[in-house]
Design a protein around this motif. Structure first.
Motif, PDB file in Angstrom:
ATOM      1  N   LYS B 248     100.404 125.468  27.344  1.00 22.99           N
ATOM      2  CA  LYS B 248      99.456 124.370  27.616  1.00 22.99           C
ATOM      3  C   LYS B 248      99.706 123.076  26.065  1.00 22.99           C
ATOM      4  O   LYS B 248      99.434 122.165  26.124  1.00 22.99           O
ATOM      5  CB  LYS B 248      98.169 124.681  27.621  1.00 22.99           C
ATOM      6  CG  LYS B 248      98.391 125.173  29.293  1.00 22.99           C
ATOM      7  CD  LYS B 248      97.845 124.468  30.300  1.00 22.99           C
ATOM      8  CE  LYS B 248      97.605 124.567  31.854  1.00 22.99           C
ATOM      9  NZ  LYS B 248      97.375 125.871  31.782  1.00 22.99           N
ATOM     10  N   HIS B 249      99.404 123.741  24.994  1.00 27.16           N
ATOM     11  CA  HIS B 249      99.381 123.098  23.569  1.00 27.16           C
ATOM     12  C   HIS B 249     101.052 123.119  23.284  1.00 27.16           C
ATOM     13  O   HIS B 249     101.354 123.950  23.203  1.00 27.16           O
ATOM     14  CB  HIS B 249      97.968 123.749  22.351  1.00 27.16           C
ATOM     15  CG  HIS B 249      98.042 123.529  21.227  1.00 27.16           C
ATOM     16  ND1 HIS B 249      98.847 122.918  20.239  1.00 27.16           N
ATOM     17  CD2 HIS B 249      97.155 123.274  20.896  1.00 27.16           C
ATOM     18  CE1 HIS B 249      97.968 122.495  19.783  1.00 27.16           C
ATOM     19  NE2 HIS B 249      97.224 122.536  20.207  1.00 27.16           N
ATOM     20  N   ALA B 297     100.532 112.531  20.622  1.00 25.43           N
ATOM     21  CA  ALA B 297      99.120 112.559  19.819  1.00 25.43           C
ATOM     22  C   ALA B 297      98.772 111.294  20.242  1.00 25.43           C
ATOM     23  O   ALA B 297      99.344 110.641  20.155  1.00 25.43           O
ATOM     24  CB  ALA B 297      99.644 112.806  18.042  1.00 25.43           C
ATOM     25  N   PHE B 298      97.701 111.030  20.238  1.00 23.54           N
ATOM     26  CA  PHE B 298      96.736 109.494  20.195  1.00 23.54           C
ATOM     27  C   PHE B 298      95.414 109.692  19.719  1.00 23.54           C
ATOM     28  O   PHE B 298      95.456 110.247  18.904  1.00 23.54           O
ATOM     29  CB  PHE B 298      96.309 109.598  22.314  1.00 23.54           C
ATOM     30  CG  PHE B 298      96.098 110.372  22.352  1.00 23.54           C
ATOM     31  CD1 PHE B 298      96.448 111.467  23.187  1.00 23.54           C
ATOM     32  CD2 PHE B 298      94.706 110.362  22.799  1.00 23.54           C
ATOM     33  CE1 PHE B 298      95.997 112.863  24.003  1.00 23.54           C
ATOM     34  CE2 PHE B 298      93.805 111.141  23.287  1.00 23.54           C
ATOM     35  CZ  PHE B 298      94.244 112.510  23.395  1.00 23.54           C
ATOM     36  N   ASP B 299      94.875 107.998  19.612  1.00 25.40           N
ATOM     37  CA  ASP B 299      94.007 107.826  18.216  1.00 25.40           C
ATOM     38  C   ASP B 299      92.952 108.885  18.459  1.00 25.40           C
ATOM     39  O   ASP B 299      92.728 109.460  17.373  1.00 25.40           O
ATOM     40  CB  ASP B 299      93.437 106.964  19.536  1.00 25.40           C
ATOM     41  CG  ASP B 299      93.191 105.689  18.348  1.00 25.40           C
ATOM     42  OD1 ASP B 299      91.832 104.970  18.713  1.00 25.40           O
ATOM     43  OD2 ASP B 299      93.993 105.885  17.347  1.00 25.40           O
ATOM     44  N   ARG B 300      92.624 109.671  19.428  1.00 27.44           N
ATOM     45  CA  ARG B 300      91.495 110.787  19.051  1.00 27.44           C
ATOM     46  C   ARG B 300      91.629 112.046  19.371  1.00 27.44           C
ATOM     47  O   ARG B 300      90.762 112.788  18.056  1.00 27.44           O
ATOM     48  CB  ARG B 300      90.825 111.308  20.479  1.00 27.44           C
ATOM     49  CG  ARG B 300      89.658 112.159  21.049  1.00 27.44           C
ATOM     50  CD  ARG B 300      89.701 112.321  21.913  1.00 27.44           C
ATOM     51  NE  ARG B 300      88.574 113.311  22.029  1.00 27.44           N
ATOM     52  CZ  ARG B 300      87.907 113.862  22.919  1.00 27.44           C
ATOM     53  NH1 ARG B 300      88.472 113.988  24.179  1.00 27.44           N
ATOM     54  NH2 ARG B 300      86.924 114.839  23.141  1.00 27.44           N
ATOM     55  N   CYS B 301      93.334 112.350  18.440  1.00 25.80           N
ATOM     56  CA  CYS B 301      93.847 113.129  17.831  1.00 25.80           C
ATOM     57  C   CYS B 301      93.500 112.988  16.041  1.00 25.80           C
ATOM     58  O   CYS B 301      93.131 113.372  15.856  1.00 25.80           O
ATOM     59  CB  CYS B 301      94.821 113.430  18.027  1.00 25.80           C
ATOM     60  SG  CYS B 301      94.786 114.107  19.745  1.00 25.80           S
ATOM     61  N   ARG B 302      93.590 112.142  15.968  1.00 25.64           N
ATOM     62  CA  ARG B 302      93.885 111.209  14.068  1.00 25.64           C
ATOM     63  C   ARG B 302      91.891 111.476  13.761  1.00 25.64           C
ATOM     64  O   ARG B 302      91.192 111.482  12.392  1.00 25.64           O
ATOM     65  CB  ARG B 302      94.333 109.940  13.908  1.00 25.64           C
ATOM     66  CG  ARG B 302      94.948 110.173  13.770  1.00 25.64           C
ATOM     67  CD  ARG B 302      96.089 108.252  13.678  1.00 25.64           C
ATOM     68  NE  ARG B 302      97.159 108.732  14.177  1.00 25.64           N
ATOM     69  CZ  ARG B 302      98.196 109.249  14.835  1.00 25.64           C
ATOM     70  NH1 ARG B 302      98.655 109.796  13.695  1.00 25.64           N
ATOM     71  NH2 ARG B 302      98.392 108.091  16.038  1.00 25.64           N
ATOM     72  N   LYS B 303      90.715 111.682  14.842  1.00 28.63           N
ATOM     73  CA  LYS B 303      89.395 111.041  14.445  1.00 28.63           C
ATOM     74  C   LYS B 303      88.739 112.577  14.594  1.00 28.63           C
ATOM     75  O   LYS B 303      87.479 112.702  14.019  1.00 28.63           O
ATOM     76  CB  LYS B 303      89.078 110.022  15.439  1.00 28.63           C
ATOM     77  CG  LYS B 303      89.821 108.852  15.051  1.00 28.63           C
ATOM     78  CD  LYS B 303      88.732 107.785  15.748  1.00 28.63           C
ATOM     79  CE  LYS B 303      89.296 106.096  15.361  1.00 28.63           C
ATOM     80  NZ  LYS B 303      89.508 105.909  16.263  1.00 28.63           N
ATOM     81  N   THR B 311      90.923 126.083  29.814  1.00 34.16           N
ATOM     82  CA  THR B 311      91.433 125.453  30.806  1.00 34.16           C
ATOM     83  C   THR B 311      91.974 125.381  32.432  1.00 34.16           C
ATOM     84  O   THR B 311      91.980 126.863  32.919  1.00 34.16           O
ATOM     85  CB  THR B 311      92.834 124.356  30.454  1.00 34.16           C
ATOM     86  OG1 THR B 311      93.847 125.811  30.396  1.00 34.16           O
ATOM     87  CG2 THR B 311      93.074 123.780  29.072  1.00 34.16           C
ATOM     88  N   SER B 312      92.284 124.650  33.067  1.00 34.79           N
ATOM     89  CA  SER B 312      92.688 125.571  34.735  1.00 34.79           C
ATOM     90  C   SER B 312      93.859 126.692  34.455  1.00 34.79           C
ATOM     91  O   SER B 312      94.608 125.920  33.523  1.00 34.79           O
ATOM     92  CB  SER B 312      93.700 124.599  35.714  1.00 34.79           C
ATOM     93  OG  SER B 312      94.503 124.215  34.946  1.00 34.79           O
ATOM     94  N   GLY B 313      94.316 127.766  34.908  1.00 34.38           N
ATOM     95  CA  GLY B 313      94.949 128.645  34.900  1.00 34.38           C
ATOM     96  C   GLY B 313      94.124 129.632  33.953  1.00 34.38           C
ATOM     97  O   GLY B 313      94.991 130.584  34.136  1.00 34.38           O
ATOM     98  N   LYS B 321      94.644 117.139  24.740  1.00 36.02           N
ATOM     99  CA  LYS B 321      94.796 116.848  26.330  1.00 36.02           C
ATOM    100  C   LYS B 321      94.380 116.821  27.567  1.00 36.02           C
ATOM    101  O   LYS B 321      94.400 116.436  28.353  1.00 36.02           O
ATOM    102  CB  LYS B 321      96.472 117.105  26.136  1.00 36.02           C
ATOM    103  CG  LYS B 321      97.664 115.955  26.142  1.00 36.02           C
ATOM    104  CD  LYS B 321      98.517 117.130  25.532  1.00 36.02           C
ATOM    105  CE  LYS B 321      99.468 117.025  27.976  1.00 36.02           C
ATOM    106  NZ  LYS B 321     100.673 117.965  26.907  1.00 36.02           N
ATOM    107  N   TYR B 322      93.712 118.099  26.991  1.00 36.86           N
ATOM    108  CA  TYR B 322      92.805 118.631  28.206  1.00 36.86           C
ATOM    109  C   TYR B 322      91.490 118.262  28.400  1.00 36.86           C
ATOM    110  O   TYR B 322      90.688 119.159  28.883  1.00 36.86           O
ATOM    111  CB  TYR B 322      92.721 120.079  28.522  1.00 36.86           C
ATOM    112  CG  TYR B 322      94.721 120.473  28.056  1.00 36.86           C
ATOM    113  CD1 TYR B 322      94.858 120.293  26.350  1.00 36.86           C
ATOM    114  CD2 TYR B 322      95.400 120.240  29.500  1.00 36.86           C
ATOM    115  CE1 TYR B 322      96.600 120.500  26.995  1.00 36.86           C
ATOM    116  CE2 TYR B 322      96.298 120.328  28.968  1.00 36.86           C
ATOM    117  CZ  TYR B 322      97.996 121.024  28.370  1.00 36.86           C
ATOM    118  OH  TYR B 322      98.749 120.900  27.580  1.00 36.86           O
ATOM    119  N   THR B 323      91.065 117.279  27.306  1.00 32.79           N
ATOM    120  CA  THR B 323      89.427 117.526  28.010  1.00 32.79           C
ATOM    121  C   THR B 323      89.064 115.846  27.698  1.00 32.79           C
ATOM    122  O   THR B 323      89.419 115.198  27.939  1.00 32.79           O
ATOM    123  CB  THR B 323      88.673 117.245  26.436  1.00 32.79           C
ATOM    124  OG1 THR B 323      89.405 116.697  25.145  1.00 32.79           O
ATOM    125  CG2 THR B 323      88.800 118.758  26.020  1.00 32.79           C
TER     126      THR B 323
END
Lengths: 274, 323, 340
Positions: B248-249, B297-303, B311-313, B321-323
């Motif tokens: 997943k990661h 990577a998106f915005d939240r990842c930097r903050k 997670t499922s599984g 990505k999973y929250t």
């Protein structure tokens, strides 16, 4: 850690000696005061059986002794380094140099030294040269072992495939790598050299007319006990011990620093410490 | 005091001081072992903190390393504050270790059975005869026949020496074995033999196992759980098969994609060099440490720093990505 | 950033010209001594026994084997670092046994090596610039500082390193992957036609492994290099080499097209390696495959050297050394009971 203590000791001793020589009032050879005077404010180290100021004697006497030690160390380490370097690297030189090392080391060298000193005119130079001839072997053996362990490392092979001739490899790659261990040997041999030189003079085989720690002890051992002048023996002895220990500590500390500690776990788990 | 847990590491933080700055080798790491023969594989590159983690469990962190906070509790007792005598019994008697360079650290002037005999005599107060019997049996269990028990280390191959190391680690019948890259210096065949041996031993003795490696494929069939570490944090944790087939990661994805296995698919690969020296993590970072290498990577990842969440599984993943 | 398809075997042109590397009946023995406390026995180690293979320009061959297989010894012989006991090695027209000092110099321009250990193959006292400058100066005779710097810069860029960032750094300031790249740049400096890679990725992390392997592939294509890839890992051999030669205790076991050797091994030893490789299927124990240890195999004096470990061994295996047999196409095996 031990290096710092060693450096401190040497620094203190040297500082003391230099100030005594520069600011001291008396000449070591002059008879300045009462004989057999114990340490006092006027004569901090007391006087000997004839009235010499022992402080001046010990201070000035340091230099011949240190001189022999340094010369012996320089000569012994230089020769030992070259012998160990080339003897360890070149297959053809190996048996010759190893043989020479073995001969010197298996001889009772100190006895030999004493023999030489007693047969010929005693002089500092003679003692220094003899020491060089004895001490080089230990240095050579240590350097040789280091060279042997480095000889087949990949980066040495890489130096060869990069176009370096064997001569270049041994001088430009191996030598700088073993130089640090030679430095530690140098410091250690200063320590050994001083002790041996003093011992030889102590038994009267050195130049007893010149003031040195050994010669002080030579006279002291004969006269001090009958006359009760304990300080006469203790002072040079203590000085000798301090300086020898100081250099030894520095030497060991350098050697330890150079021991590569590459592994994370090192030898943490051996049956000795589990 | 949790009687269920054999080993519990809670919020462990370890720093290494280099000159004036420091590197955070472990950044709030937690792991839980129940009492019943669990096995966990710990994966990560060099610099991920996996070796520091192993050393912490045995309280081996020395300057310039420093344990800043956290607990390592063995059967309820904090290993980090144990008395010296207690530690002596704990190390090797309860938790022992095998590591890559151990096979080169065997005392060259002693026969390989010697250290084992000495350890048994010292800790179990056994007689010479008893200790020798147990040592020889231990060597046989790992595949070293009687006629080789008196050999010197240099007379044995790398694989054989590593077996000796394993026998030494198991000599006092510990409850937990930590294996830190024990097979990295060995070729595939010997490696497989050693892995099979470890597997057999932990099954026979009911041991718990922490297997540390940078090569995930080794863990297949060896451990039940896999924890993936990146720069001092556990970024994914779950059942071995799940992690290997359904990572997943994003970092785990890269690790799986890099695997050179017998069924490797040939695919286009980038020759971009990953900047190192990024291993110097800042304390209490409030961003995701993987952000520079992450293709999602998106915005939240930097903050915001992601926390481990289920997670499922069933896997735990620390990724936005999973929250 | 370039994208390279690993396993692109269309590089090989099959020129039919003189091979860049021809090894014929190579044997190398050493005299080793076993030093116990009281005894010192001399014995001969036959590191390499009768190995022959060829490599043409722009082709790639993998030498696969475990420790003790002789693969590193062969590499060292090709580089002129180890003496040959018998047989011959001819590199780009130069016969290794017959070249003197001058020939050695020429040899070093034509064949270079990448070492296994990124830690120990770089001189810790030299910075990156010096490491790469040395072969430029000594082998190519470059003297002009500006010229050297330009070359070093180009080489660093070629291996994917940022010259400005790493040129003045020392090995301990670089990661394993970066060090290995420096080693590759150093090897490329004299513009060799044959590159020997001795386990170049064994000591690297998973991700660095693939990066370096694809770099090597890219370089081989670009520079038309002949690549001799030495490894114990068949999986990486598959990604980089067109042909594979498997060795065991210094002797040839099987040779052929990598893909075919991989998918249909003939020799029991190759079968064993395949079974031992880590994979994502259900892992199999190899205890029934590997009956003996290396030590026991060393004592074999007659017949097939692999016999002690082989689960298919028959009587003839302990009497007669199997011949190097052609099994169709370019496939060769030395076995009395090949698997297919």
């Amino acid at each position: 850690m031990s290096a710092k203590i060693g450096i401190l000791i040497i620094a203190c001793v040297l500082g003391f000696l230099f100030s005594a020589v520069l600011f001291g009032h008396h000449s070591p050879q002059a008879i300045v005061g009462p004989a057999d005077a114990p340490p006092s404010l006027k004569y901090p180290f007391g006087t000997d059986y004839l009235g010499h100021d022992l402080l001046s004697q010990v201070a000035f006497g340091a230099f011949p002794t240190l001189f022999i030690g340094l010369v012996a160390a320089l000569g012994g380490t230089s020769i030992g380094f070259l012998a160990g370097l080339y003897g360890g690297y070149y297959q053809r030189l190996q048996p010759v140099i190893s043989g020479a090392i073995d001969v010197v080391l298996s001889f009772p060298s100190i006895v030999l030294l004493i023999l030489i000193a007693s047969l010929f005119l005693a002089s500092n130079n003679l003692i220094a040269i003899s020491l060089v001839l004895i001490l080089w072997a230990t240095v050579a053996r240590g350097v040789r072992a280091q060279v042997a362990s480095l000889k087949n490392l990949p980066y040495v092979d890489a130096a060869r495939t990069s176009g370096m001739s064997e001569w270049r490899v041994v001088n430009r790659v191996i030598a700088p790598a073993v130089a640090p261990i030679a430095v530690s040997y140098f410091v250690l041999t200063v320590s050994i050299g001083i002790v041996i030189a003093t011992s030889v003079e102590w038994i009267g085989l050195g130049n007893v007319t010149e003031v040195s720690w050994g010669s002080i002890l030579y006279y002291a051992q004969t006269y001090a006990f009958i006359r009760g002048d304990w300080w006469w023996v203790v002072e040079p002895g203590l000085m000798l011990a301090l300086v020898a220990i100081g250099f030894a500590l520095i030497g060991f500390a350098i050697e330890e620093e150079l021991n590569p500690r590459l592994r994370t776990y090192g030898d943490k788990f051996t049956s000795e410490n589990i | 005091m949790e009687t269920n847990s054999l080993l519990r590491i809670s919020d462990l933080v370890v720093d290494y001081h280099i000159g004036k700055s420091f590197v955070r080798a472990l950044d709030n790491v937690s792991l839980d072992f129940s009492a019943s023969g669990e096995s966990v594989g710990l994966v990560g590159e060099s610099g991920s903190g996996k070796t520091t983690f192993a050393m912490s469990i045995l309280n081996l962190i020395e300057p310039p390393g420093r344990i800043v906070s956290g607990k390592v509790e063995y059967k309820g007792q904090n290993v980090l504050t144990m008395s010296k005598s207690h530690l002596m019994k704990y190390r090797w008697g309860e938790v022992s270790m095998i590591y890559q360079s151990a096979m080169d650290s065997l005392n060259p002037v002693k026969q390989v059975s010697q250290p084992i005999i000495e350890v048994i005599r010292k800790h179990k107060k056994a007689s010479k005869k008893e200790a020798k019997e147990r040592a020889l049996q231990g060597l046989q269990d790992v595949g070293i026949p009687l006629n080789r028990a008196n050999a010197y280390p240099h007379e044995l191959s790398g694989g054989m020496r590593q077996r000796v190391v394993i026998a030494l680690a198991l000599a006092l019948s510990p409850r937990l074995l930590i294996a830190d890259e024990p097979t990295s210096a060995l070729d595939v065949v010997t490696q497989r033999q050693i892995l099979d041996l470890i597997k057999r031993q932990i099954a026979e003795r009911g041991l718990s196992l922490i297997f540390i490696t940078h090569e995930m494929s080794l863990l297949n069939g060896l451990v039940e759980q896999i924890a993936v570490m990146y720069r001092g944090e556990i970024v994914e944790k779950g059942r071995a098969w799940e992690v290997l087939t359904n990572p997943k990661h994003p970092y785990t994805e890269i690790l799986i994609a890099s695997l050179l296995t017998s069924n490797s698919k040939l695919r286009p690969f980038e020759t971009r060099v990953n900047p190192p020296g990024e291993s110097a993590a800042v304390s209490g970072s409030n961003y995701c440490k993987f952000v520079n290498r992450c293709k999602y990577a998106f915005d939240r990842c930097r903050k915001e720093r992601p926390l481990l969440k289920e997670t499922s599984g069933g896997n735990l993943v620390a990724c936005h990505k999973y929250t | 950033m370039s994208q390279v398809y690993l396993g692109d075997k269309s590089v090989y042109r099959g020129s039919g010209e003189q091979p860049i590397l021809r090894v014929s009946n190579l044997s190398v023995s050493f005299r080793g001594s076993d030093t116990g406390i009281f005894r010192r026995t001399q014995h001969t180690i036959n590191a390499v026994r009768n190995v022959s293979f060829e490599l043409e320009a722009s082709d790639s061959l993998a030498l696969v084997g475990e420790s003790g297989s002789g693969k590193t010894t062969i590499a060292k012989c090709i580089l002129g670092l180890t003496k040959i006991t018998s047989g011959s090695i001819i590199v780009d027209g130069l016969d290794i046994a017959k070249i003197g000092k001058k020939g050695l110099h020429e040899l070093r321009k034509r064949v270079q090596i990448i070492y296994q250990d990124p830690f120990e193959s770089l001189n810790p006292r030299h910075d990156v610039f010096t490491t790469i400058a040395i072969p430029l100066q000594l082998l190519l005779g470059l003297r002009d500082d500006a010229q050297i710097t330009e070359q070093v810069t180009k080489l660093l860029q070629e291996v994917g390193l940022d010259p400005k960032r790493v040129m003045r750094r020392y090995p301990h300031q670089l990661s394993g992957g970066e060090r290995q790249r420096v080693g590759i740049a150093r090897a490329l400096a004299p513009n060799p036609s044959l590159l020997v890679a001795d386990e170049p990725v064994t000591m690297l992390d998973a991700e660095q492994k693939l990066n370096i392997l694809s770099l090597l592939k890219e370089l081989q294509v670009k520079r038309n290099l002949a690549l001799l890839f030495i490894t114990h890992d068949l999986a990486s051999a598959r990604l980089l080499s067109r042909r594979t030669l498997v060795l065991f205790l210094g002797r040839m076991m099987e040779e052929g097209d990598t893909e075919l050797v991989f998918s249909h091994p003939s020799h029991p030893y190759v079968e064993l390696i395949m079974a031992a490789m880590p994979n994502l299927d259900k892992p199999r124990s190899i205890s029934d495959f590997a009956k003996a240890t290396i030590e026991e195999s060393l004592r074999v004096s007659q017949g097939c050297v692999y016999r002690a470990r082989c689960k298919y061994a028959t009587e003839i295996c302990s009497e007669v050394d199997p011949a190097w047999t052609n099994r169709g196409g370019t496939r060769f095996v030395a076995c009395h009971n090949p698997r297919n």
